[in-house]
Design a protein around this motif. Structure first.
Motif, PDB file in Angstrom:
ATOM      1  N   THR A 113       0.838  -1.200   0.000  1.00 20.50           N
ATOM      2  CA  THR A 113       0.000   0.000   0.000  1.00 20.50           C
ATOM      3  C   THR A 113       0.875   1.253   0.000  1.00 20.50           C
ATOM      4  OG1 THR A 113      -1.678  -1.192   1.289  1.00 20.50           O
ATOM      5  CG2 THR A 113      -1.893   1.196   1.155  1.00 20.50           C
ATOM      6  N   VAL A 114       0.608   2.156  -0.938  1.00 25.21           N
ATOM      7  CA  VAL A 114       1.383   3.393  -1.030  1.00 25.21           C
ATOM      8  C   VAL A 114       0.445   4.576  -1.188  1.00 25.21           C
ATOM      9  CG1 VAL A 114       3.387   2.236  -2.042  1.00 25.21           C
ATOM     10  CG2 VAL A 114       1.649   3.232  -3.555  1.00 25.21           C
ATOM     11  N   GLN A 115       0.954   5.734  -0.871  1.00 22.52           N
ATOM     12  CA  GLN A 115       0.231   6.982  -1.102  1.00 22.52           C
ATOM     13  C   GLN A 115       0.892   7.717  -2.256  1.00 22.52           C
ATOM     14  OE1 GLN A 115       0.281   8.936   2.716  1.00 22.52           O
ATOM     15  NE2 GLN A 115      -1.295   7.590   3.570  1.00 22.52           N
ATOM     16  N   VAL A 116       0.071   8.321  -3.104  1.00 20.83           N
ATOM     17  CA  VAL A 116       0.587   8.955  -4.318  1.00 20.83           C
ATOM     18  C   VAL A 116       0.000  10.344  -4.489  1.00 20.83           C
ATOM     19  CG1 VAL A 116       0.853   6.703  -5.435  1.00 20.83           C
ATOM     20  CG2 VAL A 116      -1.240   8.040  -5.818  1.00 20.83           C
ATOM     21  N   ALA A 117       0.674  11.130  -5.325  1.00 22.59           N
ATOM     22  CA  ALA A 117       0.200  12.464  -5.680  1.00 22.59           C
ATOM     23  C   ALA A 117       0.086  12.552  -7.194  1.00 22.59           C
ATOM     24  CB  ALA A 117       1.146  13.539  -5.149  1.00 22.59           C
TER      25      ALA A 117
END
Length: 320
Positions: free
Chosen positions: A58-62
């Motif tokens: 799980t990753v957070q992205v912009a």
């Protein structure tokens, strides 16, 4: 959810351009299996920057417009790092304290790999035509494409994740990679035999006894800032004496999968003390040793640290 049976013959038709936005030809990547690509790499539908790694899957992205999203990687499940793992979810891992402890370490390794490879990087996101765009907790379900390769598949291939079968299109290829990783005891699949990780000499079947069984790999920093070959002292491995007596490491070796090897000389570390082996140059001390190499050793996308005693017995073998 594991496959329901092994008696079925599955014919997998790989649909190019699984993003659902366009229909360009797919690129192939990975080791060929029966004359076919190990897995096809879908054309990304959108480009994003990875701003944070929650854990291995799980990753957070912009996005380019500044908005943010959370991405759950399609088809993979890495061991938990912020909660207890259930060994029953990982085929063959014993439902014991040793199995749970081993999976926790494997989860940390998977998270470290994701940070090394993805954090701060610009990656492509592609979507599976068999799945909804969003899953539980409204997270975006996606394939992560990095430098022309499929990171989801890489996690399974190297044993950092099991297959999470949600009915995604590439499931059979992922399962084939999982089977190979389990057979070869890569990554988390070392936890099938957790007692062998630190006490069994994998090389020759002998047994590590006494203080030698107290050594542990407590840090692997494979991805140096910037160009690895120009920042060799930001690439290192740390060993720790977890025992209650001093540990003589003289003659012990540290090596990688490619056979690069370092030998410790005149070194003893006390209880709970550590020594860090840097790839570059410096002045050796009781807590810092330098390999004196001209180039990087540890692969950023996965490698294996092997620690052996002076007699050649394998005390530790840890993949990341």
């Amino acid at each position: 959810m594991r496959r329901l049976g092994v008696g079925f013959v599955v014919v997998l038709v790989v649909v190019a351009g699984c993003s659902g936005f366009t229909d360009p030809p797919s690129r192939s990547a990975g080791t060929a299996v029966d004359g076919q690509p190990a897995v096809d790499v879908p054309q990304p539908a959108v480009t994003v920057t990875v701003t944070a790694v929650v854990d291995g899957d799980t990753v957070q992205v912009a996005y380019g417009n500044g908005t943010a999203d959370t991405v759950r990687l399609v088809g993979v499940d890495t061991p938990e790092v912020q909660a207890e793992n259930d060994p029953a979810e990982f085929e063959g891992v014993p439902e014991t304290a040793a199995g749970v402890s081993c999976l926790r370490g494997a989860g940390t390794n998977a998270s470290s790999l994701a940070k090394q490879r993805l954090l701060g990087e610009t990656v492509g996101l592609a979507f599976d035509p068999e799945l909804n765009r969003r899953g539980y907790y409204d997270r975006l379900l996606a394939y992560v494409v990095l430098e022309g390769s499929l990171f989801n598949y890489r996690l399974v291939e190297t044993g950092h994740a099991r297959v999470y079968d949600s009915g995604f299109e590439r499931a059979e290829r992922f399962y084939a990679a999982e089977d190979r990783a389990r057979t070869e005891r890569r990554g988390l699949w070392r936890c099938v035999d957790p007692g062998e990780l630190t006490r069994t000499a994998i090389a020759d079947g002998g047994t590590i006894t006494g203080s030698a069984s107290d050594v542990a790999i407590t840090d692997i920093h494979a991805d140096a800032a910037g160009n690895d070959n120009q920042n060799l002292n930001d690439e290192y491995v740390t060993l720790t004496n977890t025992g209650e007596t001093a540990l003589d490491l003289s003659g012990w070796t540290v090596s990688d999968e490619a056979g690069h090897q370092y030998t410790f000389t005149d070194l003893s570390i006390g209880p709970n003390a550590s020594v860090t082996l840097y790839t570059g140059r410096g002045t050796d001390t009781d807590t810092e040793r330098y390999w004196d190499r001209d180039g990087a050793v540890w692969n950023n996308d996965g490698d294996t640290v092997v620690v052996r005693t002076p007699s050649g017995e394998t005390a530790l073998r840890q993949s990341y």
